[in-house]
Design an enzyme around this catalytic site. Structure first.
Site, PDB file in Angstrom:
ATOM      1  N   GLU A 172      10.427  -2.324   7.230  1.00  0.00           N
ATOM      2  CA  GLU A 172      11.460  -1.573   7.827  1.00  0.00           C
ATOM      3  C   GLU A 172      12.520  -1.214   6.734  1.00  0.00           C
ATOM      4  O   GLU A 172      13.222  -2.008   6.158  1.00  0.00           O
ATOM      5  CB  GLU A 172      12.101  -2.576   8.827  1.00  0.00           C
ATOM      6  CG  GLU A 172      13.490  -2.105   9.213  1.00  0.00           C
ATOM      7  CD  GLU A 172      13.456  -0.400   9.749  1.00  0.00           C
ATOM      8  OE1 GLU A 172      12.660  -0.085  10.561  1.00  0.00           O
ATOM      9  OE2 GLU A 172      14.331   0.372   9.128  1.00  0.00           O
ATOM     10  N   CYS A 194      -1.338   5.678   9.944  1.00  0.00           N
ATOM     11  CA  CYS A 194       0.017   5.435  10.386  1.00  0.00           C
ATOM     12  C   CYS A 194      -0.357   3.594  11.045  1.00  0.00           C
ATOM     13  O   CYS A 194      -0.903   3.617  11.925  1.00  0.00           O
ATOM     14  CB  CYS A 194       0.526   5.882  11.279  1.00  0.00           C
ATOM     15  SG  CYS A 194       1.150   7.471  10.859  1.00  0.00           S
ATOM     16  N   CYS A 234       1.515  -2.350  15.847  1.00  0.00           N
ATOM     17  CA  CYS A 234       1.372  -2.119  14.397  1.00  0.00           C
ATOM     18  C   CYS A 234       0.804  -3.457  13.528  1.00  0.00           C
ATOM     19  O   CYS A 234       1.279  -4.238  13.739  1.00  0.00           O
ATOM     20  CB  CYS A 234       2.950  -1.805  13.938  1.00  0.00           C
ATOM     21  SG  CYS A 234       2.955  -1.800  12.003  1.00  0.00           S
ATOM     22  N   CYS A 284       6.538  -7.069   7.145  1.00  0.00           N
ATOM     23  CA  CYS A 284       7.822  -6.663   7.857  1.00  0.00           C
ATOM     24  C   CYS A 284       8.148  -7.787   8.902  1.00  0.00           C
ATOM     25  O   CYS A 284       7.516  -8.593   9.176  1.00  0.00           O
ATOM     26  CB  CYS A 284       7.399  -5.368   8.758  1.00  0.00           C
ATOM     27  SG  CYS A 284       8.531  -4.607   9.743  1.00  0.00           S
ATOM     28  N   SER A 310      11.176   5.600  15.278  1.00  0.00           N
ATOM     29  CA  SER A 310      10.100   5.178  16.039  1.00  0.00           C
ATOM     30  C   SER A 310      10.508   4.747  17.359  1.00  0.00           C
ATOM     31  O   SER A 310      10.784   3.807  17.828  1.00  0.00           O
ATOM     32  CB  SER A 310       9.398   3.983  15.475  1.00  0.00           C
ATOM     33  OG  SER A 310       9.045   4.241  14.136  1.00  0.00           O
ATOM     34  N   PHE A 311      10.369   5.753  18.239  1.00  0.00           N
ATOM     35  CA  PHE A 311      10.890   5.841  19.575  1.00  0.00           C
ATOM     36  C   PHE A 311      10.068   5.141  20.679  1.00  0.00           C
ATOM     37  O   PHE A 311      10.083   4.096  21.091  1.00  0.00           O
ATOM     38  CB  PHE A 311      11.423   6.977  20.092  1.00  0.00           C
ATOM     39  CG  PHE A 311      12.439   7.176  21.001  1.00  0.00           C
ATOM     40  CD1 PHE A 311      13.618   6.873  21.014  1.00  0.00           C
ATOM     41  CD2 PHE A 311      12.098   7.765  22.276  1.00  0.00           C
ATOM     42  CE1 PHE A 311      14.856   6.639  21.735  1.00  0.00           C
ATOM     43  CE2 PHE A 311      13.109   7.636  23.411  1.00  0.00           C
ATOM     44  CZ  PHE A 311      14.473   7.079  23.151  1.00  0.00           C
ATOM     45  N   SER A 363      11.798   6.615   7.919  1.00  0.00           N
ATOM     46  CA  SER A 363      11.484   6.238   9.403  1.00  0.00           C
ATOM     47  C   SER A 363      11.939   4.998   9.817  1.00  0.00           C
ATOM     48  O   SER A 363      11.803   3.753   9.022  1.00  0.00           O
ATOM     49  CB  SER A 363       9.781   6.143   9.628  1.00  0.00           C
ATOM     50  OG  SER A 363       9.665   5.623  10.756  1.00  0.00           O
ATOM     51  N   CYS A 412       6.520  -4.829  16.048  1.00  0.00           N
ATOM     52  CA  CYS A 412       6.129  -4.015  16.897  1.00  0.00           C
ATOM     53  C   CYS A 412       4.654  -4.432  17.197  1.00  0.00           C
ATOM     54  O   CYS A 412       3.836  -4.577  16.529  1.00  0.00           O
ATOM     55  CB  CYS A 412       6.209  -2.686  16.422  1.00  0.00           C
ATOM     56  SG  CYS A 412       7.937  -2.467  15.872  1.00  0.00           S
ATOM     57  N   ASN A 422      -3.533   4.464  16.372  1.00  0.00           N
ATOM     58  CA  ASN A 422      -4.601   4.309  15.294  1.00  0.00           C
ATOM     59  C   ASN A 422      -5.067   2.852  15.417  1.00  0.00           C
ATOM     60  O   ASN A 422      -4.430   2.084  15.113  1.00  0.00           O
ATOM     61  CB  ASN A 422      -4.177   4.293  13.665  1.00  0.00           C
ATOM     62  CG  ASN A 422      -3.759   5.818  13.645  1.00  0.00           C
ATOM     63  OD1 ASN A 422      -4.509   6.694  13.793  1.00  0.00           O
ATOM     64  ND2 ASN A 422      -2.554   6.348  12.956  1.00  0.00           N
ATOM     65  N   CYS A 466       3.193   8.354   1.300  1.00  0.00           N
ATOM     66  CA  CYS A 466       3.893   7.532   2.150  1.00  0.00           C
ATOM     67  C   CYS A 466       4.080   6.243   1.571  1.00  0.00           C
ATOM     68  O   CYS A 466       3.148   5.636   1.025  1.00  0.00           O
ATOM     69  CB  CYS A 466       2.824   7.286   3.376  1.00  0.00           C
ATOM     70  SG  CYS A 466       3.226   6.099   4.357  1.00  0.00           S
ATOM     71  N   GLU A 517       0.990  -1.207   0.132  1.00  0.00           N
ATOM     72  CA  GLU A 517       0.051   0.020   0.067  1.00  0.00           C
ATOM     73  C   GLU A 517       0.931   1.177  -0.160  1.00  0.00           C
ATOM     74  O   GLU A 517       2.056   1.379   0.684  1.00  0.00           O
ATOM     75  CB  GLU A 517      -0.818   0.044   1.341  1.00  0.00           C
ATOM     76  CG  GLU A 517      -2.184  -0.939   0.919  1.00  0.00           C
ATOM     77  CD  GLU A 517      -3.083  -1.095   2.216  1.00  0.00           C
ATOM     78  OE1 GLU A 517      -4.092  -1.310   2.088  1.00  0.00           O
ATOM     79  OE2 GLU A 517      -2.376  -0.945   3.104  1.00  0.00           O
TER      80      GLU A 517
HETATM   81  N1  SAH Z   1       9.025   0.215   9.916  1.00  0.00           N
HETATM   82  C1  SAH Z   1       9.290   1.668   9.815  1.00  0.00           C
HETATM   83  C2  SAH Z   1       8.401   2.648   9.244  1.00  0.00           C
HETATM   84  C3  SAH Z   1       6.850   2.271   9.185  1.00  0.00           C
HETATM   85  S1  SAH Z   1       5.903   2.475  10.476  1.00  0.00           S
HETATM   86  C4  SAH Z   1       9.217   2.025  11.439  1.00  0.00           C
HETATM   87  O1  SAH Z   1       8.859   1.382  12.319  1.00  0.00           O
HETATM   88  O2  SAH Z   1       9.815   3.156  11.723  1.00  0.00           O
HETATM   89  C5  SAH Z   1       5.674   4.551  10.286  1.00  0.00           C
HETATM   90  C6  SAH Z   1       5.305   4.969  11.987  1.00  0.00           C
HETATM   91  O3  SAH Z   1       3.924   4.452  12.052  1.00  0.00           O
HETATM   92  C7  SAH Z   1       6.198   4.253  12.870  1.00  0.00           C
HETATM   93  O4  SAH Z   1       6.706   5.539  13.794  1.00  0.00           O
HETATM   94  C8  SAH Z   1       5.225   3.473  13.469  1.00  0.00           C
HETATM   95  O5  SAH Z   1       5.803   3.259  14.967  1.00  0.00           O
HETATM   96  C9  SAH Z   1       4.044   3.954  13.678  1.00  0.00           C
HETATM   97  N2  SAH Z   1       2.766   3.252  13.791  1.00  0.00           N
HETATM   98  C10 SAH Z   1       2.868   1.833  13.571  1.00  0.00           C
HETATM   99  N3  SAH Z   1       1.611   1.378  13.875  1.00  0.00           N
HETATM  100  C11 SAH Z   1       0.802   2.499  14.505  1.00  0.00           C
HETATM  101  C12 SAH Z   1      -0.557   2.419  14.790  1.00  0.00           C
HETATM  102  N4  SAH Z   1      -1.199   1.387  14.718  1.00  0.00           N
HETATM  103  N5  SAH Z   1      -0.935   3.975  15.246  1.00  0.00           N
HETATM  104  C13 SAH Z   1      -0.050   4.908  15.400  1.00  0.00           C
HETATM  105  N6  SAH Z   1       1.267   4.781  14.596  1.00  0.00           N
HETATM  106  C14 SAH Z   1       1.586   3.462  14.347  1.00  0.00           C
HETATM  107 FE1  SF4 Z   2       7.537  -3.028  11.083  1.00  0.00          FE
HETATM  108 FE2  SF4 Z   2       7.659  -0.353  11.646  1.00  0.00          FE
HETATM  109 FE3  SF4 Z   2       5.460  -1.811  11.847  1.00  0.00          FE
HETATM  110 FE4  SF4 Z   2       7.558  -2.228  13.582  1.00  0.00          FE
HETATM  111  S1  SF4 Z   2       6.363  -0.215  13.145  1.00  0.00           S
HETATM  112  S2  SF4 Z   2       6.411  -3.767  12.741  1.00  0.00           S
HETATM  113  S3  SF4 Z   2       9.327  -1.907  12.244  1.00  0.00           S
HETATM  114  S4  SF4 Z   2       6.363  -1.715  10.021  1.00  0.00           S
END
Ligand code: SAH
Ligand code: SF4
Length: 393
Positions: A197, A370, A144, A137, A250-251, A228, A141, A327, A130, A117
């Site tokens: 990632e 996101c 996510c 992935c 992504s802290f 990111s 996380c 989200n 985006c 997507e």
């Molecule tokens: N893999 C990379 C980039 C993709 S995610 C990364 O993790 O940085 C892009 C951003 O969306 C990241 O900061 C991720 O942590 C955040 N994200 C993932 N799932 C989310 C959710 N359900 N709600 C809000 N932000 C989310």
């Molecule tokens: Fe992968 Fe980024 Fe989602 Fe973590 S937040 S599972 S690194 S896409």
């Protein structure tokens, strides 16, 4: 064959550039050097190769042309030779959803029948695309949606550049020959924040961004591209050196205990290791601050103490903190923090001297926000054991 749990390297998962059907090479995503080699291998004289690269490059990336027959400054025979050997191919749009707020989500089909997507987010002063770097992935996380989907493969450079080209097609953004030059940009910014990632697909992401930044083509400035990462420490410096784009991290937590749970790659590279790598980020300056992304999860990471720890941890790093209200997605194990909580958290950060924008969720009605991305065809869920093995835990 690679064993299912083998560590992910850049090459195993990337399909070769030769397309299975017809054996023609896709020119999209080749670097200038690779394009030159490909043209020479197809019979272009060495003396002419550089000029041909320049011409073809402009047709593909400046004008958005997909058919060699339209490359009118090339001789007819040469166009025929190109058509025999090459294609100019971008991912196919399977479906497009447009949100009430104008956000567009594209479901794209790539070689092998996989789907990824890309999301276009129009704003008053800019338009952000985006894009995805992997199908699924390897990381897991826990908040996510993409993380629940098995990694299928890395995207090729062509498939990454192709997402930008598809969006420009859909927005009708290629220049029209003879028309006055239009400086307004619909796709003015690109963020690598879709599925995957990006630093685990480094070479393809780098090559793709080089194409997107090239001044004779799509010509996006490196400062309008943000990558990111979840914190793949060994690749962070390379990102500055070899791509030069802006960096977001992504802290999401202020103690290793909580970050281990939210972003399991933290078990490999913990908060201290990550912050040290960021302090040394070669391009660090006030104008090129690092964005710390922080997803707001109710009663998990959203206390005042968290906010205070966060500002202490990042002291000395030119930074902006982007607060992302969680989200939700079907089956998600977390709840979004209350609005007042998010504002109180933002306030503490702001008073400590950092910009702390709260990211307005966009495209929620079409699951385009996101972390909600997950392709319909790849619903298989990972087992706990697979998740741990893939993350090398
Ligand atoms: N893999 C990379 C980039 C993709 S995610 C990364 O993790 O940085 C892009 C951003 O969306 C990241 O900061 C991720 O942590 C955040 N994200 C993932 N799932 C989310 C959710 N359900 N709600 C809000 N932000 C989310
Ligand atoms: Fe992968 Fe980024 Fe989602 Fe973590 S937040 S599972 S690194 S896409």
């Amino acid at each position: 064959m690679t064993a299912p749990n083998a560590p992910i390297t850049q090459d195993v998962l990337t399909i070769p550039r030769k397309l299975p059907e017809g054996g023609k090479t896709n020119l999209v995503g080749l670097t200038r050097d690779q394009l030159r080699e490909a043209l020479m291998a197809a019979g272009t004289a060495e003396k002419q190769a550089k000029m041909r690269v320049g011409q073809i490059w402009q047709w593909i990336y400046h004008w958005g042309v997909r058919d060699f027959a339209q490359m009118t400054n090339l001789a007819k025979d040469y166009r025929a030779l190109l058509a025999e050997n090459f294609v100019i191919e971008v991912p196919e749009i399977v479906s497009k959803q447009v949100s009430m707020d104008g956000t567009r989500k594209y479901l794209l089909r790539i070689a092998g029948g996989h789907e990824v997507e890309a999301v276009y987010i129009p704003e008053e002063t800019r338009g952000t695309l985006c894009i995805s770097s992997q199908v699924g992935c390897t990381l897991t996380c826990s908040f996510c949606h993409t993380g629940t989907q098995k990694l299928v493969r890395n995207l090729t450079a062509g498939e990454i550049v192709g997402q930008v080209m598809v969006a420009r097609d859909d927005l009708d953004e290629w220049p029209v020959p003879g028309a006055p030059k239009d400086e307004t940009r619909l796709v003015s910014n690109v963020v690598l924040m879709g599925m995957g990632e990006p630093l685990y697909n480094f070479d393809n992401v780098r090559d793709a961004m080089k194409v997107v930044m090239d001044g004779e083509g799509i010509s996006l400035s490196r400062r309008r591209i943000t990558l990111s990462t979840s914190g793949v420490v060994p690749e962070i410096a390379r990102c500055a050196e070899e791509i030069g784009c802006l960096m977001a991290v992504s802290f999401h937590a202020t103690t290793d205990e909580v970050r281990d749970r939210l972003v399991p790659v933290n078990k490999k590279w913990n908060i201290e290791t990550l912050l040290n790598a960021l302090r040394e980020y070669p391009r660090l300056s006030n104008s090129e601050r690092i964005t710390f992304e922080y997803v707001m999860l109710k009663d998990v990471n959203d206390s005042d103490a968290d906010a205070r720890r966060l500002v202490k941890l990042i002291a000395g790093i030119p930074a902006k903190i982007n607060l992302i209200p969680f989200n939700e997605w079907p089956g998600a194990p977390y709840v979004r923090s209350d609005w007042e909580r998010i504002e109180a958290f933002a306030d503490i950060i702001y008073k400590a001297g950092y910009a702390s924008p709260i990211r307005t969720p966009r495209g929620e009605d079409i699951m385009a926000a996101c972390g909600q991305l997950k392709s319909a065809t790849e619903r298989a869920r990972k087992s706990r054991a697979e998740i741990e093995a893939e993350a090398g835990l």
